[in-house]
Scaffold this motif. Sequence first.
Motif, PDB file in Angstrom:
ATOM      1  N   HIS A   1     107.915  64.090 -20.847  1.00 49.33           N
ATOM      2  CA  HIS A   1     107.150  63.067 -21.551  1.00 49.33           C
ATOM      3  C   HIS A   1     107.193  61.691 -20.895  1.00 49.33           C
ATOM      4  O   HIS A   1     106.170  61.001 -20.824  1.00 49.33           O
ATOM      5  CB  HIS A   1     107.608  62.986 -23.015  1.00 49.33           C
ATOM      6  CG  HIS A   1     107.069  64.110 -23.852  1.00 49.33           C
ATOM      7  ND1 HIS A   1     106.450  63.905 -25.062  1.00 49.33           N
ATOM      8  CD2 HIS A   1     107.031  65.443 -23.651  1.00 49.33           C
ATOM      9  CE1 HIS A   1     106.068  65.070 -25.564  1.00 49.33           C
ATOM     10  NE2 HIS A   1     106.422  66.013 -24.722  1.00 49.33           N
ATOM     11  N   ARG A   2     108.344  61.273 -20.429  1.00 50.37           N
ATOM     12  CA  ARG A   2     108.411  59.952 -19.800  1.00 50.37           C
ATOM     13  C   ARG A   2     107.555  59.911 -18.541  1.00 50.37           C
ATOM     14  O   ARG A   2     106.900  58.898 -18.254  1.00 50.37           O
ATOM     15  CB  ARG A   2     109.861  59.594 -19.476  1.00 50.37           C
ATOM     16  CG  ARG A   2     110.770  59.486 -20.703  1.00 50.37           C
ATOM     17  CD  ARG A   2     112.189  59.099 -20.325  1.00 50.37           C
ATOM     18  NE  ARG A   2     112.795  60.071 -19.431  1.00 50.37           N
ATOM     19  CZ  ARG A   2     113.925  59.865 -18.749  1.00 50.37           C
ATOM     20  NH1 ARG A   2     114.548  58.699 -18.854  1.00 50.37           N
ATOM     21  NH2 ARG A   2     114.437  60.797 -17.979  1.00 50.37           N
TER      22      ARG A   2
ATOM     23  N   ARG B   1     110.554  54.383 -16.257  1.00 52.11           N
ATOM     24  CA  ARG B   1     110.530  54.322 -17.715  1.00 52.11           C
ATOM     25  C   ARG B   1     111.810  54.951 -18.251  1.00 52.11           C
ATOM     26  O   ARG B   1     112.123  56.110 -17.943  1.00 52.11           O
ATOM     27  CB  ARG B   1     109.301  55.058 -18.247  1.00 52.11           C
ATOM     28  CG  ARG B   1     109.220  55.124 -19.759  1.00 52.11           C
ATOM     29  CD  ARG B   1     107.913  55.732 -20.237  1.00 52.11           C
ATOM     30  NE  ARG B   1     106.864  54.736 -20.338  1.00 52.11           N
ATOM     31  CZ  ARG B   1     106.722  53.920 -21.377  1.00 52.11           C
ATOM     32  NH1 ARG B   1     107.594  53.959 -22.375  1.00 52.11           N
ATOM     33  NH2 ARG B   1     105.734  53.054 -21.409  1.00 52.11           N
TER      34      ARG B   1
ATOM     35  N   LYS C   1     104.482  63.715 -28.224  1.00 50.52           N
ATOM     36  CA  LYS C   1     103.028  63.508 -28.175  1.00 50.52           C
ATOM     37  C   LYS C   1     102.301  64.599 -27.401  1.00 50.52           C
ATOM     38  O   LYS C   1     101.073  64.679 -27.456  1.00 50.52           O
ATOM     39  CB  LYS C   1     102.716  62.150 -27.516  1.00 50.52           C
ATOM     40  CG  LYS C   1     103.505  60.985 -28.110  1.00 50.52           C
ATOM     41  CD  LYS C   1     103.218  59.690 -27.383  1.00 50.52           C
ATOM     42  CE  LYS C   1     103.562  59.734 -25.911  1.00 50.52           C
ATOM     43  NZ  LYS C   1     104.977  60.089 -25.618  1.00 50.52           N
ATOM     44  N   TYR C   2     103.060  65.418 -26.681  1.00 49.83           N
ATOM     45  CA  TYR C   2     102.462  66.476 -25.866  1.00 49.83           C
ATOM     46  C   TYR C   2     103.210  67.780 -26.133  1.00 49.83           C
ATOM     47  O   TYR C   2     104.434  67.770 -26.319  1.00 49.83           O
ATOM     48  CB  TYR C   2     102.558  66.140 -24.369  1.00 49.83           C
ATOM     49  CG  TYR C   2     102.261  64.706 -24.021  1.00 49.83           C
ATOM     50  CD1 TYR C   2     100.973  64.194 -24.107  1.00 49.83           C
ATOM     51  CD2 TYR C   2     103.285  63.840 -23.618  1.00 49.83           C
ATOM     52  CE1 TYR C   2     100.708  62.864 -23.788  1.00 49.83           C
ATOM     53  CE2 TYR C   2     103.035  62.515 -23.296  1.00 49.83           C
ATOM     54  CZ  TYR C   2     101.744  62.030 -23.390  1.00 49.83           C
ATOM     55  OH  TYR C   2     101.500  60.719 -23.080  1.00 49.83           O
TER      56      TYR C   2
ATOM     57  N   TRP D   1     113.036  60.996 -31.401  1.00 51.88           N
ATOM     58  CA  TRP D   1     111.852  60.693 -30.587  1.00 51.88           C
ATOM     59  C   TRP D   1     110.705  61.587 -31.031  1.00 51.88           C
ATOM     60  O   TRP D   1     110.876  62.792 -31.161  1.00 51.88           O
ATOM     61  CB  TRP D   1     112.133  60.961 -29.113  1.00 51.88           C
ATOM     62  CG  TRP D   1     113.222  60.152 -28.481  1.00 51.88           C
ATOM     63  CD1 TRP D   1     114.073  59.271 -29.092  1.00 51.88           C
ATOM     64  CD2 TRP D   1     113.580  60.153 -27.095  1.00 51.88           C
ATOM     65  NE1 TRP D   1     114.932  58.727 -28.181  1.00 51.88           N
ATOM     66  CE2 TRP D   1     114.653  59.246 -26.938  1.00 51.88           C
ATOM     67  CE3 TRP D   1     113.113  60.819 -25.977  1.00 51.88           C
ATOM     68  CZ2 TRP D   1     115.255  59.003 -25.718  1.00 51.88           C
ATOM     69  CZ3 TRP D   1     113.706  60.579 -24.746  1.00 51.88           C
ATOM     70  CH2 TRP D   1     114.768  59.681 -24.614  1.00 51.88           C
TER      71      TRP D   1
ATOM     72  N   GLY E   1      99.825  55.707 -17.797  1.00 57.03           N
ATOM     73  CA  GLY E   1      99.789  54.251 -17.737  1.00 57.03           C
ATOM     74  C   GLY E   1      99.269  53.743 -16.400  1.00 57.03           C
ATOM     75  O   GLY E   1      98.459  52.801 -16.347  1.00 57.03           O
TER      76      GLY E   1
ATOM     77  N   ASP F   1      95.548  63.808 -20.176  1.00 55.86           N
ATOM     78  CA  ASP F   1      96.108  64.254 -21.444  1.00 55.86           C
ATOM     79  C   ASP F   1      96.788  65.592 -21.192  1.00 55.86           C
ATOM     80  O   ASP F   1      96.558  66.241 -20.172  1.00 55.86           O
ATOM     81  CB  ASP F   1      95.026  64.404 -22.513  1.00 55.86           C
ATOM     82  CG  ASP F   1      95.591  64.624 -23.917  1.00 55.86           C
ATOM     83  OD1 ASP F   1      96.769  64.254 -24.135  1.00 55.86           O
ATOM     84  OD2 ASP F   1      94.879  65.161 -24.774  1.00 55.86           O
TER      85      ASP F   1
ATOM     86  N   ASP G   1     103.883  59.749 -19.572  1.00 55.50           N
ATOM     87  CA  ASP G   1     103.568  58.386 -20.015  1.00 55.50           C
ATOM     88  C   ASP G   1     103.397  57.445 -18.818  1.00 55.50           C
ATOM     89  O   ASP G   1     102.481  56.600 -18.791  1.00 55.50           O
ATOM     90  CB  ASP G   1     104.677  57.846 -20.926  1.00 55.50           C
ATOM     91  CG  ASP G   1     104.675  58.487 -22.313  1.00 55.50           C
ATOM     92  OD1 ASP G   1     103.657  59.082 -22.693  1.00 55.50           O
ATOM     93  OD2 ASP G   1     105.707  58.380 -23.006  1.00 55.50           O
TER      94      ASP G   1
ATOM     95  N   PRO H   1     110.412  57.376 -23.580  1.00 54.57           N
ATOM     96  CA  PRO H   1     108.998  57.717 -23.756  1.00 54.57           C
ATOM     97  C   PRO H   1     108.383  56.894 -24.881  1.00 54.57           C
ATOM     98  O   PRO H   1     109.106  56.357 -25.734  1.00 54.57           O
ATOM     99  CB  PRO H   1     109.050  59.200 -24.142  1.00 54.57           C
ATOM    100  CG  PRO H   1     110.352  59.334 -24.876  1.00 54.57           C
ATOM    101  CD  PRO H   1     111.309  58.386 -24.178  1.00 54.57           C
ATOM    102  N   VAL H   2     107.078  56.790 -24.899  1.00 55.18           N
ATOM    103  CA  VAL H   2     106.399  56.248 -26.077  1.00 55.18           C
ATOM    104  C   VAL H   2     106.654  57.221 -27.233  1.00 55.18           C
ATOM    105  O   VAL H   2     106.451  58.425 -27.097  1.00 55.18           O
ATOM    106  CB  VAL H   2     104.885  56.110 -25.822  1.00 55.18           C
ATOM    107  CG1 VAL H   2     104.187  55.616 -27.087  1.00 55.18           C
ATOM    108  CG2 VAL H   2     104.620  55.181 -24.650  1.00 55.18           C
TER     109      VAL H   2
ATOM    110  N   GLU I   1     110.026  52.242 -28.579  1.00 56.55           N
ATOM    111  CA  GLU I   1     108.563  52.132 -28.594  1.00 56.55           C
ATOM    112  C   GLU I   1     108.017  53.080 -29.657  1.00 56.55           C
ATOM    113  O   GLU I   1     107.369  54.078 -29.349  1.00 56.55           O
ATOM    114  CB  GLU I   1     107.960  52.482 -27.228  1.00 56.55           C
ATOM    115  CG  GLU I   1     108.060  51.407 -26.188  1.00 56.55           C
ATOM    116  CD  GLU I   1     107.273  51.757 -24.930  1.00 56.55           C
ATOM    117  OE1 GLU I   1     106.031  51.846 -25.017  1.00 56.55           O
ATOM    118  OE2 GLU I   1     107.906  51.937 -23.889  1.00 56.55           O
TER     119      GLU I   1
END
Length: 448
Positions: free
Chosen positions: A271-272, A388, A263-264, A260, A279, A332, A275, A391-392, A397
């Motif tokens: 993270h999930r 979710r 992103k952060y 995975w 969203g 963010d 996200d 995570p993205v 994903e």
Amino acid sequence: MKIDRTTMELARFAAGTRFIDIPDDVLEFAKSLLLKTLAGMLVGSDHEASRKFAAIVRNRKLPTDATVLGANFKTSLWEAVLLNAFSAHASELEDDKFDRNGGGVSWDITVIPALVSLAEVHRVSGRQLLESIAVGLEVHARTNIYSAQHLALHCLPGAVGPAVAVAHLLKLNADQIANAMGLAMSAPANWEGNFGTDAHFYESAVQSMQGLIAGEMAREGMTGAGQLTAYLTDIVGEGKIDDNLILRDLGKVWEMKNIWVKKYPVCFANHRYIDLLLGLQKEHDFHVNDVDVLELHTSPAEDFCNRPEPTDVGGMQFSFQHALGVALVDRDVNFIHLEPEVLRSEKYQLARKKVKIVQHNDRSHIVNVDPAEIVVKLKDGRTFQGKRQWPVGAPEEPLTSGQVHDLFRKFARNVLVESKVEWTIDYVADLEQKTDIHDLLSELKNKF
């Protein structure tokens, strides 16, 4: 000593795999992970603990063989790997694989720092570096398929993957690689009790350096007990290690593709939930002042991130309340949110207090098994909620190469001049055409 089947099969895979054997999508993913790890090493070098550790090493006045990324000096190869791997983890930008079969955890921040420093010293080609990243991460992923979370341990044996990566770059044969695995076997694991402290970064950094040392020792004919199954069984428990699962479809299905991408710069447990929140904010356009309560419905496996009042950088990186609070305010989570003044900021303090943890003790004690769930209750009576599973950035994903490039820009701009940000993206994108990657690290100077 006799080498067991699992160790030998993995060693033969590593010794026999060449660039042309690796699928294009695996090579492209290896580039993405390399770029992300470079970002982590760069920004992580500005972490207070990284600066202190670099000062210790700098003061030893060692030979100047390899670059300490972001610190603008060179030191001996072993110490460069140790510092680069420490910084890569201090950024909390490591990319992790959470195994769906055995529940184990592996990552890229021990394999890649060892390889880029070794590649710099040996002046290898970009093609060879990519090949070794893919092979090393594949073995690392497979040797961490099982779970040791019942012992509060992760990434055990954490140095075996890095050792295989180093041995592959040094072009060792299968017997030598098996010995490198044995020499690396008893590296420190990552203990949950160290989450949020500098020891967490140090544990993985030692794994990276031990992998390098093990590979170099094996090159000189030194031996280790290549008994991976017995070693893991003795620690994790009888019946918990499945050799067939570790070796299944080896060379055909690439387990490292299940990593995975983060992103952060905070613990992956966040993270999930981040996200989900972002969203819902995008869909319904609510702001922090509109929110009465933000509920996170969590599992017992995530309890280490229930830290309502973090007191330092490590605490912020492992705090649901902090990560979701700053996301609620700024939509963010970035390194500016890990500065000490953020802890004292009234707007972020108020946001943290809106985050409530509802732990469901009937859910799994293994991370990321149950879906993440949030409920946002607004002051006007409206309620939004979501679940979710992934995570993205997970395989379900995945991020595109372009999105990974944007992540590099987002993070590297904190430490690199703009021209070097774009230079690095282009360099890694064209890596297989480079005949000598010596300049990759030496060109990346901290603008401060």
